[in-house]
Design an enzyme around this catalytic site. Structure first.
Site, mmCIF file in Angstrom:
data_model
loop_
_atom_site.group_PDB
_atom_site.id
_atom_site.type_symbol
_atom_site.label_atom_id
_atom_site.label_comp_id
_atom_site.label_asym_id
_atom_site.label_seq_id
_atom_site.Cartn_x
_atom_site.Cartn_y
_atom_site.Cartn_z
ATOM 1 N N CYS A 128 0.005 0.146 13.877
ATOM 2 C CA CYS A 128 0.149 0.083 12.396
ATOM 3 C C CYS A 128 1.170 1.046 11.822
ATOM 4 C CB CYS A 128 -1.263 0.361 11.776
ATOM 5 S SG CYS A 128 -1.221 0.424 9.980
ATOM 6 N N ASN B 8 -7.805 3.062 9.345
ATOM 7 C CA ASN B 8 -6.949 2.034 9.959
ATOM 8 C C ASN B 8 -7.006 1.622 11.718
ATOM 9 O OD1 ASN B 8 -5.277 4.274 9.381
ATOM 10 N ND2 ASN B 8 -3.944 3.317 10.565
ATOM 11 N N THR C 187 11.283 -6.987 -12.578
ATOM 12 C CA THR C 187 10.867 -8.228 -12.611
ATOM 13 C C THR C 187 9.689 -8.442 -11.607
ATOM 14 O OG1 THR C 187 12.804 -9.148 -13.600
ATOM 15 C CG2 THR C 187 11.340 -10.883 -12.762
ATOM 16 N N SER D 21 -3.521 -3.291 -0.447
ATOM 17 C CA SER D 21 -2.371 -3.860 0.104
ATOM 18 C C SER D 21 -2.823 -5.344 0.319
ATOM 19 C CB SER D 21 -2.025 -3.467 1.560
ATOM 20 O OG SER D 21 -1.049 -4.106 2.141
ATOM 21 N N ALA D 22 -1.847 -6.498 -0.034
ATOM 22 C CA ALA D 22 -2.230 -7.755 -0.214
ATOM 23 C C ALA D 22 -2.587 -8.526 1.259
ATOM 24 C CB ALA D 22 -1.368 -8.669 -0.961
ATOM 25 N N GLY E 230 0.820 -1.216 0.063
ATOM 26 C CA GLY E 230 0.049 -0.030 -0.043
ATOM 27 C C GLY E 230 0.923 1.325 -0.116
ATOM 28 N N THR E 231 1.886 1.162 0.774
ATOM 29 C CA THR E 231 2.777 2.290 0.774
ATOM 30 C C THR E 231 3.347 2.690 -0.547
ATOM 31 O OG1 THR E 231 3.231 1.848 3.102
ATOM 32 C CG2 THR E 231 4.866 3.566 2.011
ATOM 33 N N GLN F 58 -7.518 -0.584 4.035
ATOM 34 C CA GLN F 58 -8.281 -1.232 5.205
ATOM 35 C C GLN F 58 -9.608 -1.719 4.556
ATOM 36 O OE1 GLN F 58 -7.364 -2.070 8.153
ATOM 37 N NE2 GLN F 58 -5.466 -1.258 8.105
HETATM 38 N N1 PLP Z 1 -2.932 2.791 4.491
HETATM 39 C C1 PLP Z 1 -3.720 2.179 5.300
HETATM 40 C C2 PLP Z 1 -4.973 2.945 5.717
HETATM 41 C C3 PLP Z 1 -2.989 1.095 6.205
HETATM 42 O O1 PLP Z 1 -3.556 0.717 7.197
HETATM 43 C C4 PLP Z 1 -1.471 0.965 5.772
HETATM 44 C C5 PLP Z 1 -1.090 -0.377 6.540
HETATM 45 O O2 PLP Z 1 -1.435 -0.865 7.577
HETATM 46 C C6 PLP Z 1 -1.053 1.199 4.672
HETATM 47 C C7 PLP Z 1 -1.768 2.452 3.971
HETATM 48 C C8 PLP Z 1 0.212 0.827 4.046
HETATM 49 O O3 PLP Z 1 0.219 -0.384 3.543
HETATM 50 P P1 PLP Z 1 1.360 -1.553 3.420
HETATM 51 O O4 PLP Z 1 1.689 -1.933 4.789
HETATM 52 O O5 PLP Z 1 1.110 -2.457 2.593
HETATM 53 O O6 PLP Z 1 2.622 -0.684 3.027
#
Ligand code: PLP
Length: 359
Positions: free
Chosen positions: A301, A128, A214, A176-177, A50-51, A156
């Site tokens: 988190c 989150n 890749t 995010s997987a 997600g980041t 989320q």
């Molecule tokens: N956005 C939200 C609302 C999240 O809760 C999180 C991680 O918990 C992220 C973004 C970031 O995702 P990732 O951990 O896959 O980088």
């Protein structure tokens, strides 16, 4: 099964049979992830999480010169605010109500300042920490009314409630997987057709030229399997709301000092975030852990450490109360007996807390 696809080999850029099979697995996963969020397969770009998806969206638009300012809600995940600030573009933060819902009137007045150029609105679909669901469709309408764009952080929300990229009017959406049972280190950015981004990772033109390198085929294939599972089980997720409501009413009955955050607004069915005035989160976390129950403090988190939650601060929660915030999330397998076990553990915590307060 997620585990099965992790053992398969092959580079999707190779022409041999393994390469073709790897390409097919990515294509299947792209369809599966797209289906979970009401998007087209071509709109999915796989990332490391997600980041990275959020970084690709924000920096990708900024580098391309498409946006000249960024508007974020005060309760976004830290990666959104940090990334927005890193672009060097002006960043405005929109306040929320005490229940954590973005103030649409303030958002509109920021957007209406069209002399400041094209705005990117960053708004999460579900929070989150509290699980509260934002009015994303309305925010998207407003963004478009003033010729802006909207990035929806659905990390989320996906797999917990119905998410429809098209119906929400999103321009970009981060996923995010590992939030839906996939492998940590995989995610995706959904990009509306016609919107061009400058890639963060230049390379061999993979992912329709949006992300070089890749592909992480095992992670991507596992994401697809998890997305299909989450899609198939969405109705069951909704049923968790009954367990969550039961948990909340039982805990509230134990003490008048029990506070549930974002209690008055729509929330994810599997999430509750609460505090008991005077009871620190560290104390509850450790006691629950000893009872075999894993929960998070409000901000775990973001950093893994127990610290004050910017989300609760933005909602106007007193720091003393926020320090006690616990987030409980349930999964598809959660059963009424798990809730009973939690209630028993919480009773013990309160008994000890009351005894030490009286001593
Ligand atoms: N956005 C939200 C609302 C999240 O809760 C999180 C991680 O918990 C992220 C973004 C970031 O995702 P990732 O951990 O896959 O980088």
């Amino acid at each position: 099964m997620v585990a099965e696809v992790l053992t398969q080999v092959g580079n999707a850029s190779s022409v041999h049979a393994e390469g073709r099979a790897a390409r097919a697995r990515i294509a299947t996963a792209r369809d599966q992830v797209a289906r979970l969020v009401g998007a087209n397969a071509k709109q999915i770009t796989f990332t490391s999480g997600g980041t990275e998806a959020i970084n690709l969206a924000i920096h990708g638009l900024a580098k391309r010169g498409i946006i000249s300012r960024i508007i974020v809600s005060a309760v976004e995940h830290p990666c959104v605010l940090v990334t927005a600030n890193a672009t060097g573009l002006p960043v405005e933060i929109v306040a929320t109500s005490p229940d954590g819902i973005v103030d649409l009137a303030v958002l509109e007045s920021s957007l209406a300042n069209t002399d400041a150029g094209c705005a990117l609105v960053c708004l999460m679909l579900a929070n989150n920490e509290t699980g509260c669901v934002q009015p994303v469709a309305r925010a998207a309408e407003l963004a478009h009314e003033y010729d802006g764009l909207i990035l929806v952080d659905a990390v989320q929300a996906a797999g917990k409630i119905e998410v429809d990229f098209r119906a929400l009017g999103a321009d970009l959406m981060a996923l995010s997987a590992h939030k839906i049972g996939g492998v940590i280190g995989t995610g995706a950015l959904v990009v509306r057709a016609g919107l061009e981004l400058t890639p963060l990772i230049a390379g061999g033109g993979q992912e329709l030229g949006r992300r070089g390198g890749t592909e992480n085929i095992a992670g991507i294939a596992a994401f697809g399997v998890a997305a299909k599972g989450a899609h198939d089980e969405l109705a069951k997720m909704g049923e968790l709301g009954v367990l969550r409501d039961h948990l909340e009413s039982e805990l509230a009955a134990l003490s008048s000092d029990h506070v549930v955050f974002a209690a008055n607004v729509e929330r994810l069915p599997n999430t509750t975030c609460f505090a008991h005035a005077g009871l620190a989160a560290e104390t509850s976390l450790i006691a629950l852990d000893l009872d075999g129950i894993a929960v998070s403090s409000g901000s775990a988190c973001s950093s893994g450490k127990v610290s004050a939650s910017p989300v609760l601060a933005a909602m106007g929660v007193e720091p003393e109360l926020a320090r006690g915030a616990i987030r409980v999330s349930m999964g598809q397998g959660s059963q009424p007996q798990d809730i009973d076990r939690f209630i028993d553990a919480w009773k013990k915590i309160l008994t000890r807390h009351n005894a030490s307060a009286a001593a």
